[in-house]
Design an enzyme around this catalytic site. Sequence first.
Site, PDB file in Angstrom:
ATOM      1  N   SER A  33      10.964  57.255   9.995  1.00 32.25           N
ATOM      2  CA  SER A  33      12.388  56.994   9.837  1.00 32.25           C
ATOM      3  C   SER A  33      12.645  55.508  10.030  1.00 32.25           C
ATOM      4  O   SER A  33      11.722  54.720  10.247  1.00 32.25           O
ATOM      5  CB  SER A  33      13.200  57.807  10.857  1.00 32.25           C
ATOM      6  N   LYS A  34      13.904  55.127   9.980  1.00 35.42           N
ATOM      7  CA  LYS A  34      14.263  53.712  10.100  1.00 35.42           C
ATOM      8  C   LYS A  34      13.831  53.106  11.426  1.00 35.42           C
ATOM      9  O   LYS A  34      13.593  51.913  11.526  1.00 35.42           O
ATOM     10  CB  LYS A  34      15.781  53.556   9.929  1.00 35.42           C
ATOM     11  N   ARG A  35      13.729  53.930  12.449  1.00 37.31           N
ATOM     12  CA  ARG A  35      13.349  53.374  13.755  1.00 37.31           C
ATOM     13  C   ARG A  35      11.915  52.848  13.752  1.00 37.31           C
ATOM     14  O   ARG A  35      11.529  52.085  14.632  1.00 37.31           O
ATOM     15  CB  ARG A  35      13.508  54.431  14.855  1.00 37.31           C
ATOM     16  N   HIS A  36      11.132  53.243  12.751  1.00 36.83           N
ATOM     17  CA  HIS A  36       9.761  52.750  12.644  1.00 36.83           C
ATOM     18  C   HIS A  36       9.677  51.462  11.831  1.00 36.83           C
ATOM     19  O   HIS A  36       8.598  50.947  11.574  1.00 36.83           O
ATOM     20  CB  HIS A  36       8.866  53.812  11.993  1.00 36.83           C
ATOM     21  N   GLY A  37      10.821  50.937  11.415  1.00 36.25           N
ATOM     22  CA  GLY A  37      10.823  49.722  10.595  1.00 36.25           C
ATOM     23  C   GLY A  37      11.312  50.026   9.193  1.00 36.25           C
ATOM     24  O   GLY A  37      11.973  51.032   8.951  1.00 36.25           O
TER      25      GLY A  37
END
Length: 488
Positions: A250-254
């Site tokens: 997801s976005k939290r991984h970049g």
Amino acid sequence: MFRVRFAPSPTGYLHIGGARTALFNWLFARRHGGVFVLRIEDTDAERSSAEMVEGILDGLRWLGLEWDEGPKVDGPYAPYFQSERLESYRAMAERLVEEGKAYRCYCTPEELQARRAEAEAAGGAWRYDRACCSLDDETRAAYEAEQRPHAIRFLVPPGSAEFEDLVRGHIVFDNANIEDFVVLRSDGYPTYHLSVVADDVEMKITHVVRGDDHISNTPKHVLLYRAVDAPVPQFAHVPLILGPDKKRLSKRHGATSVMEYARQGYLPEAMVNFLALLGWSPGAGDRELFTAAELTAIFDLRGISGGNAVFNQEKLDWFNQQHMLRLSPLELATRLKPWLEAAGLWSDDLLEERHAWFFAVLELLKVRAKRLDEYAPLGRFFFSDELDWDDVAVKKHLAPDSAGDNLTAVSAALAELDTFDPVSIETAVRATADARGVKAATLIHAMRVALTGKTVSPGLFEVASLLGRERVRQRVHAAIARGAAARA
């Protein structure tokens, strides 16, 4: 002829998971001389947008995944936007009702919620109770007369829904566990189940390659294919891509948008290579580097792993560097041009009379750069004489009392060289260090800061040779003055 489709929803840009699914479909089609269809599932009018559609198309084009049928290409089964195919879905839903394979459901959302709450309060799970399946003609006529909104539900038959998954093997679902699901909502819009099956049938899709988060939907789709007497495609459900923390990417991984990776300086061929090996094995021993053509020649759906793949940023960086190393000097220079222009470092003579020097600079930088966006900061000192000085480096290597005299001696030695090449420069620097009774490293560190402004750079002697005798002389003298100022 094999026909596959990639059917993204334009409620977001093309993300890594979708890109890999598209790639697997594209490779399969190209491997077997089949057709790769791009279909836009935009029935969610509130969340879909033309901008997102263009973003998806841009991402596929950047990866080189050109489609054979779809938006801006057309084909025999156009249109390829679901929002333009609503009548087809409504016709299929009505056909199912006429054949007794579906029925109109007049239950309101409030009624459904009340029955669900009642069942849950009694401690049981709830699913639709077929209240409208057995309505008498009089009640149904009354509902119609008052124009009561209704959905259409598929009448799940007894038995089982089973299919052969090319990744996970034989899968069987007991129909007793599948409720009568809605195929057409009361607003006249289809659910995913109806639209995807209607399109697959009409577009003659032979293989459905998609994420394994759709496995729970597949039995419903199998039932719908059978209900309309259509061949059931072969399925291959691809495992999910997880982040390093083993949670869904997801976005939290970049960055997850494909075009964001393009903006960060990744090569499309590196991304294709990386994505192909996320959950698929080429069966080629330890080999990892492949071109798209090489992947096409060996791609087999049976090589897809049943386990989830983990997105490894460092591995992507490695792939990118390896593919940059494979580029010809001219190709690398061409791809770098936008990045150097953005940094204010480009001039047209770099590909004209100065091309030999430029290519030599790139050869020196490419063993250090992992992405295209790293070349400008890594090599700025080659293209501009306005150095970005590291103050800590200046104080450590240029400000000591002996630094100025050491650099002056080196400059004098370099001025006497017949040829200004790396070997001659290194010999002169080391000889000067010996003559002055200092460690060679002391002069090398000072020279590196003098020429680049930094303590880290490509090989010092190669850097000096490419800068040229006069630029080296000027920078050494500027560094002596800067060191004196820092010492004062």
